[in-house]
Design a protein around this motif. Structure first.
Motif, PDB file in Angstrom:
ATOM      1  N   ALA A 195       3.743 -25.805  21.152  1.00  0.00           N
ATOM      2  CA  ALA A 195       4.687 -26.874  21.518  1.00  0.00           C
ATOM      3  C   ALA A 195       5.878 -26.296  22.281  1.00  0.00           C
ATOM      4  O   ALA A 195       6.417 -26.939  23.193  1.00  0.00           O
ATOM      5  CB  ALA A 195       5.154 -27.618  20.266  1.00  0.00           C
ATOM      6  N   ALA A 196       6.273 -25.059  21.927  1.00  0.00           N
ATOM      7  CA  ALA A 196       7.463 -24.465  22.556  1.00  0.00           C
ATOM      8  C   ALA A 196       7.247 -24.177  24.046  1.00  0.00           C
ATOM      9  O   ALA A 196       8.222 -23.955  24.771  1.00  0.00           O
ATOM     10  CB  ALA A 196       7.862 -23.184  21.821  1.00  0.00           C
ATOM     11  N   HIS A 197       5.998 -24.197  24.530  1.00  0.00           N
ATOM     12  CA  HIS A 197       5.774 -24.014  25.974  1.00  0.00           C
ATOM     13  C   HIS A 197       6.572 -25.036  26.793  1.00  0.00           C
ATOM     14  O   HIS A 197       6.814 -24.829  27.975  1.00  0.00           O
ATOM     15  CB  HIS A 197       4.286 -24.178  26.314  1.00  0.00           C
ATOM     16  N   ALA A 198       6.908 -26.165  26.161  1.00  0.00           N
ATOM     17  CA  ALA A 198       7.607 -27.233  26.878  1.00  0.00           C
ATOM     18  C   ALA A 198       9.076 -26.911  27.140  1.00  0.00           C
ATOM     19  O   ALA A 198       9.735 -27.625  27.905  1.00  0.00           O
ATOM     20  CB  ALA A 198       7.513 -28.530  26.097  1.00  0.00           C
ATOM     21  N   PHE A 199       9.643 -25.852  26.506  1.00  0.00           N
ATOM     22  CA  PHE A 199      11.078 -25.563  26.628  1.00  0.00           C
ATOM     23  C   PHE A 199      11.893 -26.778  26.182  1.00  0.00           C
ATOM     24  O   PHE A 199      12.868 -27.143  26.845  1.00  0.00           O
ATOM     25  CB  PHE A 199      11.468 -25.231  28.084  1.00  0.00           C
ATOM     26  N   ARG A 200      11.476 -27.458  25.114  1.00  0.00           N
ATOM     27  CA  ARG A 200      12.209 -28.629  24.609  1.00  0.00           C
ATOM     28  C   ARG A 200      12.508 -28.422  23.130  1.00  0.00           C
ATOM     29  O   ARG A 200      11.664 -27.872  22.400  1.00  0.00           O
ATOM     30  CB  ARG A 200      11.344 -29.901  24.706  1.00  0.00           C
ATOM     31  N   PRO A 201      13.643 -28.894  22.637  1.00  0.00           N
ATOM     32  CA  PRO A 201      13.878 -28.837  21.195  1.00  0.00           C
ATOM     33  C   PRO A 201      12.754 -29.584  20.471  1.00  0.00           C
ATOM     34  O   PRO A 201      12.342 -30.662  20.920  1.00  0.00           O
ATOM     35  CB  PRO A 201      15.221 -29.556  21.027  1.00  0.00           C
ATOM     36  N   LEU A 202      12.272 -29.015  19.370  1.00  0.00           N
ATOM     37  CA  LEU A 202      11.061 -29.558  18.737  1.00  0.00           C
ATOM     38  C   LEU A 202      11.304 -30.869  17.982  1.00  0.00           C
ATOM     39  O   LEU A 202      10.362 -31.458  17.480  1.00  0.00           O
ATOM     40  CB  LEU A 202      10.444 -28.503  17.806  1.00  0.00           C
ATOM     41  N   HIS A 203      12.573 -31.317  17.938  1.00  0.00           N
ATOM     42  CA  HIS A 203      12.835 -32.595  17.253  1.00  0.00           C
ATOM     43  C   HIS A 203      12.957 -33.751  18.262  1.00  0.00           C
ATOM     44  O   HIS A 203      13.236 -34.876  17.888  1.00  0.00           O
ATOM     45  CB  HIS A 203      14.124 -32.511  16.409  1.00  0.00           C
TER      46      HIS A 203
END
Ligand code: FAD
Length: 469
Positions: A178-186
């Motif tokens: 999920a972190a591949h998106a460079f977005r906070p996971l919440h």
């Protein structure tokens, strides 16, 4: 004969060029750098004979996609190679998790049936799903049921989707992707890129190009020349006036650069939309030459193409939120490419190329080598002694090399929910820039980042359709 100018020779610029040339258009590509290929080149960055992918290394969304099939790149020498394990996620005390091609095997070894329940159906129907996710969102999906199934998972914040897993291993394995998106996971939609890449891992794997990602560029260049096109390097284009007149112009640039290049030729409503385009956090990279490879304590990580380093779901969630707020953590999320696990020819005399990057705030001014090596040491004690050569790039270095990576944002624009759905601005045709025959074709357009060429292919098809009209 219809003519086209393509500004920029990244995988999307070349995909647009090949698609147009194959349709009989006389195409010239203008590239500012001395070598074509943008984010899909390979170089001996550390030692002679040790071949590193300069940027993109793994190509899950390229296998059998519409562009690669249409361009018949296999006929121009492109071959894929898969690692035994697609990606791994080491945890403390030698624990960890690994993703195999088989979703059943992965779920079984994770002791977490939710993995199979959530991702099995997406992997089984991946061919149809991937055809839909590489198109602009405002088009009707070819497989509405499959796309709805995907949307129900992809639209969720990653920390909500992760609640489906009962083991810490499964949660961590999911966080790493999920972190591949460079977005906070919440945040809303923070599962989207992870779910897509994860389904791809179980459907087609995360392959590397045999002989380096450069083999993709070389195959595209051969295809372009075969269809009568050409590339001029060392040609930085600041304005359309610098180019000979052409019926079609493709810009493989960022949206704001496109506003500058077109100047008053771009309608103000389009320019205003493109100026609002936002960039996300950055990457800081390090290329390492490692004798014998990385000695991961979690043994399956030694056989994986990609290794996600950052510890538990909770730890990764914290650092991903921090970098978005402009704060550099001491223990960043690090993505490690071990291409020689799939393509042993990349190593030389048992010295292996390792290409890693840390997620850092936009414009982070420092070299991240020490932070990255410290994170590696946490899960692979002794790695430091095995490093025989290294080079690194800060976000500013990345942008200096390639102005599309604004502030070091290697995914060419923030993956916020609005920009996931509509990039670079809300429009039924996100590629058209206003003036007749002028299009944006970079990773800042759908389907977003990656060396899959689909933005270039979609933009070129738009141009050919418009021409017919
Ligand atoms: C460290 C790193 C790791 C990555 N890992 C992966 C991965 O494993 N898998 C994956 O799929 N993707 C990965 N990516 C992302 C991928 O590289 C990009 O999404 C992809 O290259 C975007 O392709 P593009 O054609 O849109 O543009 P780019 O590859 O950015 O190419 C744009 C080209 O246009 C040229 N250009 C720009 N402006 C001008 C101008 N005004 N005049 C002339 N030329 C110009 C640039 O010099 C460049 O050559 C990674 C990126 C980085 C940096």
């Amino acid at each position: 004969m219809v003519t086209a100018n393509v500004i920029g020779s990244g995988p999307n610029g070349l995909a647009a060029a090949v698609t147009l040339a194959k349709a009989g258009v006389d195409v010239t590509v203008y590239e500012r750098n001395a070598t074509p290929g943008g984010g899909a080149r390979s170089v001996e960055a550390t030692l002679p004979g040790v071949l590193h992918d300069h940027c993109a290394g793994f190509h899950a969304l390229s296998v059998n996609n519409a562009f690669f099939m249409d361009a018949e790149l296999a006929n121009f020498g492109l071959e894929w190679a898969l690692p035994e394990i697609q990606y791994a996620h080491p945890l403390d005390y030698g624990h960890g998790a690994a993703a195999y091609r088989s979703v059943d095997q992965t779920s079984r070894l994770l002791h977490d049936p939710a993995w199979q329940t959530l991702f099995g159906p997406l992997a089984r129907h991946f061919a149809k799903l991937s055809a839909d996710v590489v198109q602009p969102m405002l088009q009707l999906p070819q497989s509405p049921i499959g796309f709805a199934r995907f949307g129900l998972r992809a639209g969720l914040p990653a920390n909500v989707l992760a609640k489906a897993f009962r083991t810490e291993q499964a949660k961590a394995l999911f966080a790493g992707v999920a972190a591949h998106a460079f977005r906070p996971l919440h945040t809303l939609g923070s599962s989207a890129i992870g779910v897509t890449l994860l389904a791809a891992a179980h459907a087609v794997g995360w392959p590397v190009a045999k002989g380096g990602s450069q083999a993709i560029v070389d195959a595209m260049l051969k295809a372009l020349v075969h269809h009568g096109g050409r590339v001029e390097t060392g040609a930085h284009i600041d304005s359309l006036a610098e180019l000979p007149a052409a019926d079609i112009v493709m810009l493989n640039t960022g949206p704001r650069a496109a506003v500058d290049i077109l100047g008053p030729a771009m309608p103000e409503r389009v320019a205003a939309g493109l100026r609002r385009f936002r960039y996300g956090p950055a990457a800081a990279t390090v290329s390492l030459a490692v004798e014998g490879g990385i000695p991961w304590t979690y043994e399956p990580a030694r056989r994986a193409g990609t290794v996600h380093v950052g510890g538990s779901f909770a730890e990764i969630a914290v650092v991903e939120a921090q970098i978005t707020k402009g704060k550099m953590p001491d223990n960043p999320y690090v993505l490690v490419g071990q291409q020689s696990a799939a393509d042993p020819g990349r190593a030389h005399n048992n010295v292996h190329p390792i290409d890693a990057y840390a997620h850092v705030p936009s414009g982070y001014p420092h070299d991240a080598t020490e932070l990255i090596v410290r994170q590696l040491e946490r899960f692979a004690p002794g790695v430091r002694e095995r490093i025989v050569a290294q080079t690194s790039r800060t976000p500013a270095d990345l942008e200096a090399e390639n102005p599309n990576f604004v502030g070091g944002d290697i995914v060419s624009g923030a993956n916020s929910m609005d920009q996931l759905l509509f990039r670079p601005r809300p429009s039924f045709n996100p590629y058209r820039l206003g003036p007749t025959g002028v299009y944006l074709c970079s990773a800042s357009t759908p389907p977003g980042a990656g060396a899959h060429g689909m933005a270039g292919f979609n933009a070129a098809r738009s141009a050919l359709e418009d021409l017919q009209r």
